[in-house]
Design a protein around this motif. Sequence first.
Motif, PDB file in Angstrom:
ATOM      1  N   THR A 132     -34.324   5.641  24.985  1.00  0.00           N
ATOM      2  CA  THR A 132     -33.532   6.483  24.077  1.00  0.00           C
ATOM      3  C   THR A 132     -34.191   6.538  22.709  1.00  0.00           C
ATOM      4  OG1 THR A 132     -32.158   4.651  23.313  1.00  0.00           O
ATOM      5  CG2 THR A 132     -31.422   5.828  25.296  1.00  0.00           C
ATOM      6  N   GLU A 133     -33.766   7.516  21.938  1.00  0.00           N
ATOM      7  CA  GLU A 133     -34.303   7.669  20.576  1.00  0.00           C
ATOM      8  C   GLU A 133     -33.913   6.494  19.684  1.00  0.00           C
ATOM      9  OE1 GLU A 133     -36.393   9.956  19.252  1.00  0.00           O
ATOM     10  OE2 GLU A 133     -36.627  10.719  21.287  1.00  0.00           O
ATOM     11  N   GLU A 134     -32.729   5.920  19.908  1.00  0.00           N
ATOM     12  CA  GLU A 134     -32.293   4.770  19.111  1.00  0.00           C
ATOM     13  C   GLU A 134     -33.189   3.563  19.368  1.00  0.00           C
ATOM     14  OE1 GLU A 134     -29.895   6.326  21.170  1.00  0.00           O
ATOM     15  OE2 GLU A 134     -29.194   7.622  19.550  1.00  0.00           O
ATOM     16  N   GLN A 135     -33.586   3.385  20.602  1.00  0.00           N
ATOM     17  CA  GLN A 135     -34.487   2.283  20.929  1.00  0.00           C
ATOM     18  C   GLN A 135     -35.864   2.491  20.314  1.00  0.00           C
ATOM     19  OE1 GLN A 135     -34.379   2.284  25.208  1.00  0.00           O
ATOM     20  NE2 GLN A 135     -32.777   0.702  25.306  1.00  0.00           N
ATOM     21  N   LEU A 171     -36.472   4.240  17.561  1.00  0.00           N
ATOM     22  CA  LEU A 171     -36.316   4.026  16.119  1.00  0.00           C
ATOM     23  C   LEU A 171     -36.247   2.530  15.801  1.00  0.00           C
ATOM     24  CD1 LEU A 171     -35.951   5.305  13.350  1.00  0.00           C
ATOM     25  CD2 LEU A 171     -33.481   5.333  13.791  1.00  0.00           C
ATOM     26  N   ALA A 172     -35.510   1.776  16.594  1.00  0.00           N
ATOM     27  CA  ALA A 172     -35.430   0.330  16.391  1.00  0.00           C
ATOM     28  C   ALA A 172     -36.788  -0.325  16.609  1.00  0.00           C
ATOM     29  CB  ALA A 172     -34.394  -0.274  17.331  1.00  0.00           C
TER      30      ALA A 172
END
Length: 113
Positions: free
Chosen positions: A37-40, A42-43
Amino acid sequence: MKALKTLSDVVVFCYAVFIVLLLTNLLDHKTLFDSTTEEQVLALYKALGAVGAGLMLVKLLIGKLYIMSLQYDRHRAQVKINELKADLYERKQAYRSNSYSESASMEMAVASN
């Protein structure tokens, strides 16, 4: 200390090359870090940035410690040089005073004859 500085330089260089390869998509972050995912993603980039900042801070501190150790070694060498100069001066003075007293005693012996 020099070995530690060299090691930190190599680690930071390898990390920088890894980041460049990751940012240019020559290495795929999805397969390396299993991020979907994009959140992963970014993290992941935030974590890589934090690790990079930490490495640079450690490299800076090791560099400062290395410079301080070189300055201390230079100071110790300068103190040793000064001690050797003082010893040499004292030996010259002792030699001169012995030469002067020997020549004076010889002159007195010649004059009394």
